[in-house]
Design a protein around this motif. Structure first.
Motif, PDB file in Angstrom:
ATOM      1  N   ILE A  47      20.761  70.624 -28.253  1.00 55.53           N
ATOM      2  CA  ILE A  47      21.332  71.656 -29.105  1.00 55.53           C
ATOM      3  C   ILE A  47      22.714  72.011 -28.565  1.00 55.53           C
ATOM      4  O   ILE A  47      22.842  72.447 -27.413  1.00 55.53           O
ATOM      5  N   ILE A  48      23.744  71.820 -29.369  1.00 56.73           N
ATOM      6  CA  ILE A  48      25.102  72.200 -28.987  1.00 56.73           C
ATOM      7  C   ILE A  48      25.432  73.540 -29.639  1.00 56.73           C
ATOM      8  O   ILE A  48      25.402  73.671 -30.864  1.00 56.73           O
ATOM      9  N   GLY A  49      25.744  74.537 -28.821  1.00 53.45           N
ATOM     10  CA  GLY A  49      26.009  75.882 -29.321  1.00 53.45           C
ATOM     11  C   GLY A  49      24.753  76.718 -29.251  1.00 53.45           C
ATOM     12  O   GLY A  49      23.837  76.522 -30.052  1.00 53.45           O
ATOM     13  N   LEU A  50      24.690  77.646 -28.309  1.00 49.47           N
ATOM     14  CA  LEU A  50      23.478  78.430 -28.084  1.00 49.47           C
ATOM     15  C   LEU A  50      23.656  79.886 -28.487  1.00 49.47           C
ATOM     16  O   LEU A  50      23.115  80.796 -27.865  1.00 49.47           O
ATOM     17  N   GLY A  51      24.436  80.102 -29.563  1.00 52.68           N
ATOM     18  CA  GLY A  51      24.534  81.429 -30.152  1.00 52.68           C
ATOM     19  C   GLY A  51      23.295  81.707 -30.980  1.00 52.68           C
ATOM     20  O   GLY A  51      22.254  81.068 -30.815  1.00 52.68           O
ATOM     21  N   GLY A  52      23.398  82.659 -31.906  1.00 53.46           N
ATOM     22  CA  GLY A  52      22.239  83.042 -32.700  1.00 53.46           C
ATOM     23  C   GLY A  52      21.610  81.880 -33.438  1.00 53.46           C
ATOM     24  O   GLY A  52      20.384  81.710 -33.469  1.00 53.46           O
ATOM     25  N   LEU A  53      22.432  81.020 -34.036  1.00 52.54           N
ATOM     26  CA  LEU A  53      21.926  79.887 -34.812  1.00 52.54           C
ATOM     27  C   LEU A  53      21.304  78.842 -33.901  1.00 52.54           C
ATOM     28  O   LEU A  53      20.197  78.349 -34.146  1.00 52.54           O
ATOM     29  N   GLY A  54      22.013  78.477 -32.837  1.00 53.87           N
ATOM     30  CA  GLY A  54      21.523  77.450 -31.931  1.00 53.87           C
ATOM     31  C   GLY A  54      20.264  77.850 -31.189  1.00 53.87           C
ATOM     32  O   GLY A  54      19.377  77.018 -30.952  1.00 53.87           O
ATOM     33  N   LEU A  55      20.164  79.135 -30.811  1.00 51.84           N
ATOM     34  CA  LEU A  55      18.950  79.607 -30.144  1.00 51.84           C
ATOM     35  C   LEU A  55      17.740  79.452 -31.061  1.00 51.84           C
ATOM     36  O   LEU A  55      16.660  79.054 -30.619  1.00 51.84           O
ATOM     37  N   ASN A  56      17.923  79.765 -32.333  1.00 53.02           N
ATOM     38  CA  ASN A  56      16.825  79.580 -33.278  1.00 53.02           C
ATOM     39  C   ASN A  56      16.461  78.111 -33.397  1.00 53.02           C
ATOM     40  O   ASN A  56      15.283  77.744 -33.433  1.00 53.02           O
ATOM     41  N   GLY A  57      17.484  77.249 -33.462  1.00 48.86           N
ATOM     42  CA  GLY A  57      17.225  75.820 -33.547  1.00 48.86           C
ATOM     43  C   GLY A  57      16.491  75.305 -32.332  1.00 48.86           C
ATOM     44  O   GLY A  57      15.576  74.468 -32.438  1.00 48.86           O
ATOM     45  N   ALA A  58      16.863  75.806 -31.162  1.00 52.11           N
ATOM     46  CA  ALA A  58      16.197  75.392 -29.931  1.00 52.11           C
ATOM     47  C   ALA A  58      14.725  75.778 -29.946  1.00 52.11           C
ATOM     48  O   ALA A  58      13.848  74.976 -29.579  1.00 52.11           O
ATOM     49  N   ARG A  59      14.446  77.006 -30.361  1.00 48.35           N
ATOM     50  CA  ARG A  59      13.055  77.468 -30.399  1.00 48.35           C
ATOM     51  C   ARG A  59      12.240  76.667 -31.407  1.00 48.35           C
ATOM     52  O   ARG A  59      11.100  76.276 -31.136  1.00 48.35           O
ATOM     53  N   ILE A  60      12.813  76.392 -32.553  1.00 44.54           N
ATOM     54  CA  ILE A  60      12.095  75.646 -33.590  1.00 44.54           C
ATOM     55  C   ILE A  60      11.815  74.218 -33.116  1.00 44.54           C
ATOM     56  O   ILE A  60      10.720  73.682 -33.315  1.00 44.54           O
ATOM     57  N   ALA A  61      12.805  73.588 -32.470  1.00 43.66           N
ATOM     58  CA  ALA A  61      12.592  72.245 -31.935  1.00 43.66           C
ATOM     59  C   ALA A  61      11.486  72.247 -30.882  1.00 43.66           C
ATOM     60  O   ALA A  61      10.653  71.328 -30.825  1.00 43.66           O
TER      61      ALA A  61
ATOM     62  N   GLY B   9      33.216  83.434 -29.369  1.00 44.58           N
ATOM     63  CA  GLY B   9      31.979  82.841 -28.884  1.00 44.58           C
ATOM     64  C   GLY B   9      31.226  83.702 -27.887  1.00 44.58           C
ATOM     65  O   GLY B   9      30.499  83.202 -27.034  1.00 44.58           O
ATOM     66  N   LYS B  10      31.354  85.024 -28.001  1.00 47.73           N
ATOM     67  CA  LYS B  10      30.750  85.927 -27.032  1.00 47.73           C
ATOM     68  C   LYS B  10      29.416  86.509 -27.489  1.00 47.73           C
ATOM     69  O   LYS B  10      28.768  87.234 -26.719  1.00 47.73           O
ATOM     70  N   ALA B  11      28.991  86.232 -28.702  1.00 50.77           N
ATOM     71  CA  ALA B  11      27.717  86.765 -29.175  1.00 50.77           C
ATOM     72  C   ALA B  11      26.569  86.051 -28.470  1.00 50.77           C
ATOM     73  O   ALA B  11      26.580  84.823 -28.328  1.00 50.77           O
ATOM     74  N   THR B  12      25.578  86.807 -28.028  1.00 49.96           N
ATOM     75  CA  THR B  12      24.424  86.217 -27.360  1.00 49.96           C
ATOM     76  C   THR B  12      23.183  86.235 -28.243  1.00 49.96           C
ATOM     77  O   THR B  12      22.096  85.900 -27.798  1.00 49.96           O
ATOM     78  N   GLY B  13      23.326  86.626 -29.467  1.00 54.48           N
ATOM     79  CA  GLY B  13      22.259  86.613 -30.457  1.00 54.48           C
ATOM     80  C   GLY B  13      22.892  86.719 -31.820  1.00 54.48           C
ATOM     81  O   GLY B  13      24.118  86.817 -31.948  1.00 54.48           O
TER      82      GLY B  13
ATOM     83  N   GLU C 162      16.771  72.678 -19.850  1.00 53.58           N
ATOM     84  CA  GLU C 162      17.947  72.749 -18.994  1.00 53.58           C
ATOM     85  C   GLU C 162      19.178  72.937 -19.862  1.00 53.58           C
ATOM     86  O   GLU C 162      19.233  72.440 -20.993  1.00 53.58           O
ATOM     87  N   CYS C 163      20.168  73.647 -19.339  1.00 53.51           N
ATOM     88  CA  CYS C 163      21.397  73.915 -20.081  1.00 53.51           C
ATOM     89  C   CYS C 163      22.605  73.356 -19.332  1.00 53.51           C
ATOM     90  O   CYS C 163      22.617  73.306 -18.097  1.00 53.51           O
ATOM     91  N   PHE C 164      23.616  72.969 -20.102  1.00 51.42           N
ATOM     92  CA  PHE C 164      24.834  72.395 -19.548  1.00 51.42           C
ATOM     93  C   PHE C 164      26.045  73.030 -20.214  1.00 51.42           C
ATOM     94  O   PHE C 164      25.958  73.553 -21.330  1.00 51.42           O
TER      95      PHE C 164
ATOM     96  N   GLY D  19      20.112  72.214 -23.912  1.00 51.78           N
ATOM     97  CA  GLY D  19      21.156  72.994 -24.571  1.00 51.78           C
ATOM     98  C   GLY D  19      22.506  72.817 -23.926  1.00 51.78           C
ATOM     99  O   GLY D  19      22.610  72.536 -22.727  1.00 51.78           O
ATOM    100  N   VAL D  20      23.550  73.008 -24.748  1.00 51.30           N
ATOM    101  CA  VAL D  20      24.924  72.950 -24.268  1.00 51.30           C
ATOM    102  C   VAL D  20      25.703  74.128 -24.840  1.00 51.30           C
ATOM    103  O   VAL D  20      25.645  74.385 -26.052  1.00 51.30           O
ATOM    104  N   ASP D  21      26.415  74.834 -23.982  1.00 51.44           N
ATOM    105  CA  ASP D  21      27.300  75.904 -24.435  1.00 51.44           C
ATOM    106  C   ASP D  21      28.316  76.170 -23.329  1.00 51.44           C
ATOM    107  O   ASP D  21      27.990  76.071 -22.138  1.00 51.44           O
ATOM    108  N   THR D  22      29.533  76.486 -23.710  1.00 45.10           N
ATOM    109  CA  THR D  22      30.551  76.830 -22.712  1.00 45.10           C
ATOM    110  C   THR D  22      30.322  78.215 -22.128  1.00 45.10           C
ATOM    111  O   THR D  22      30.862  78.544 -21.074  1.00 45.10           O
ATOM    112  N   ASN D  23      29.525  79.019 -22.813  1.00 42.55           N
ATOM    113  CA  ASN D  23      29.230  80.380 -22.365  1.00 42.55           C
ATOM    114  C   ASN D  23      27.889  80.393 -21.633  1.00 42.55           C
ATOM    115  O   ASN D  23      26.828  80.373 -22.252  1.00 42.55           O
TER     116      ASN D  23
END
Length: 338
Positions: free
Chosen positions: A173-187, A322-326, A214-216, A196-200
């Motif tokens: 999952i690239i991008g772990l904001g609100g959308l990516g976090l949901n995608g990660a959980r669903i996967a 890109g500072k939102a965490t949800g 693991e996150c990168f 997961g991958v995110d610069t933040n």
């Protein structure tokens, strides 16, 4: 009523306005907006590239809407005053065109998407075509219901339908904001091994809670994992290209994010590795019903982050940076009572 309005191109801020309460016309319903989610596409609209998604302006943005039915137009059935409802952006799997676009692309319910074609949820009240409404399950809050209509259902469709994630897949999952976090959980719920991958790096703790192994901070780190699926929820132009370069042969790369209005791809790795590049946008009524079921059962809980109604422009800036965490949301009715 109070509202935050997009005036037009070249205006970087939404403008607070007082407008008349909407009056339900035949086939439409007025809802008191209890929660409105904020999508990165709103940034695209305000900043310019996404203004073509609108049918007109000035317009009240806000297409992730949940609230209580306060009045019914003539001919409306299936809903009563006081019902808890959320707004569907798409009506069925046969509605293949994007919600974002001219009315002619939208089938029988074209031109009725709130925040895009009619005034949306950044207001105390919102008038919605009745056919776009769904009842909210008792165990689902207004704020979760609002963000589910887009952030969750978009991730749900990207993972389950477009990417066809199965048990045993390795998914990045690239991008772990609100959308990516949901995608990660669903996967994760699909039985995949998720990374997961995110610069933040501030997004990493919630990603790990969602089931990410693991996150990168660098997409190139995915190369060693040989993922069968990479889903780009960032869409920053360079991210999809980096995903293709990191992908193993015949990997499915799904582009969801609209962080940039252009991207450039390196031809050789795309062609020689026979990467399957697909796009995914939104989800259907069926997807939304399934997502609500997963939330009501406790399997899926979207990460949300509240902001004050008066600070919508500040929330836009958080999304830009890109500072939102949800998934961001606000409560227009709560602001009205203050």
């Amino acid at each position: 009523m109070r509202a935050m309005q997009f005036v037009g191109p070249g205006q970087p801020l939404l403008v607070p306005v007082e407008v008349p309460d909407p009056v339900a016309k035949p086939g439409w319903v007025v809802i008191d907006v209890e929660a409105a989610g904020m999508c990165h596409s709103d940034v695209g609209i305000v900043d310019g590239p996404g203004v073509g998604w609108l049918s007109h302006y000035p317009i009240i943005l806000g297409h992730e809407v949940a609230g209580v039915v306060s009045s019914l137009g003539e001919g409306v059935t299936g809903f009563e005053i006081g019902d808890r409802v959320a707004v569907c952006l798409r009506q069925g799997r046969d509605e293949d065109y994007a919600v974002l676009g001219p009315d002619t692309h939208l089938g029988p319910n074209g031109g009725s998407a709130p925040g895009l074609h009619v005034d949306g949820g950044y207001a105390e009240k919102c008038m919605v075509r009745a056919s776009r409404l769904m009842h909210i399950p008792d165990d689902v809050s207004f704020e979760v219901a609002a963000v589910t209509t887009d952030a969750v259902v978009t991730a749900f469709a990207a993972v389950r339908t477009t990417a066809d994630v199965r048990l045993g897949d390795t998914v990045a999952i690239i991008g772990l904001g609100g959308l990516g976090l949901n995608g990660a959980r669903i996967a994760h719920l699909c039985g995949a091994k998720v990374y997961g991958v995110d610069t933040n790096e501030a997004t990493f703790p919630k990603a790990l809670e969602a089931g990410v192994r693991e996150c990168f901070t660098d997409i190139s780190a995915l190369k060693a994992l040989k993922p069968s699926v990479i889903i780009d929820f960032a869409g920053m132009g360079v991210t999809t290209d980096a995903a293709i370069k990191a992908a193993p042969p015949e990997c499915r790369v799904i582009l969801v994010g609209l962080g940039s209005h252009q991207m450039t791809l390196a031809t050789s790795p795309f062609v020689t590795k026979k990467v399957k590049l697909l796009s995914s946008l939104g989800g259907t009524r069926e997807d939304l019903a399934l997502a609500f079921d997963q939330i009501a059962s406790g399997n899926l809980l979207p990460a949300v982050q509240e902001f004050a109604f008066e600070d919508i422009n500040g929330a836009l800036e958080m999304l830009r940076e890109g500072k939102a965490t949800g998934r961001l949301f606000t409560r227009p009715r709560a602001a009205a009572s203050q």
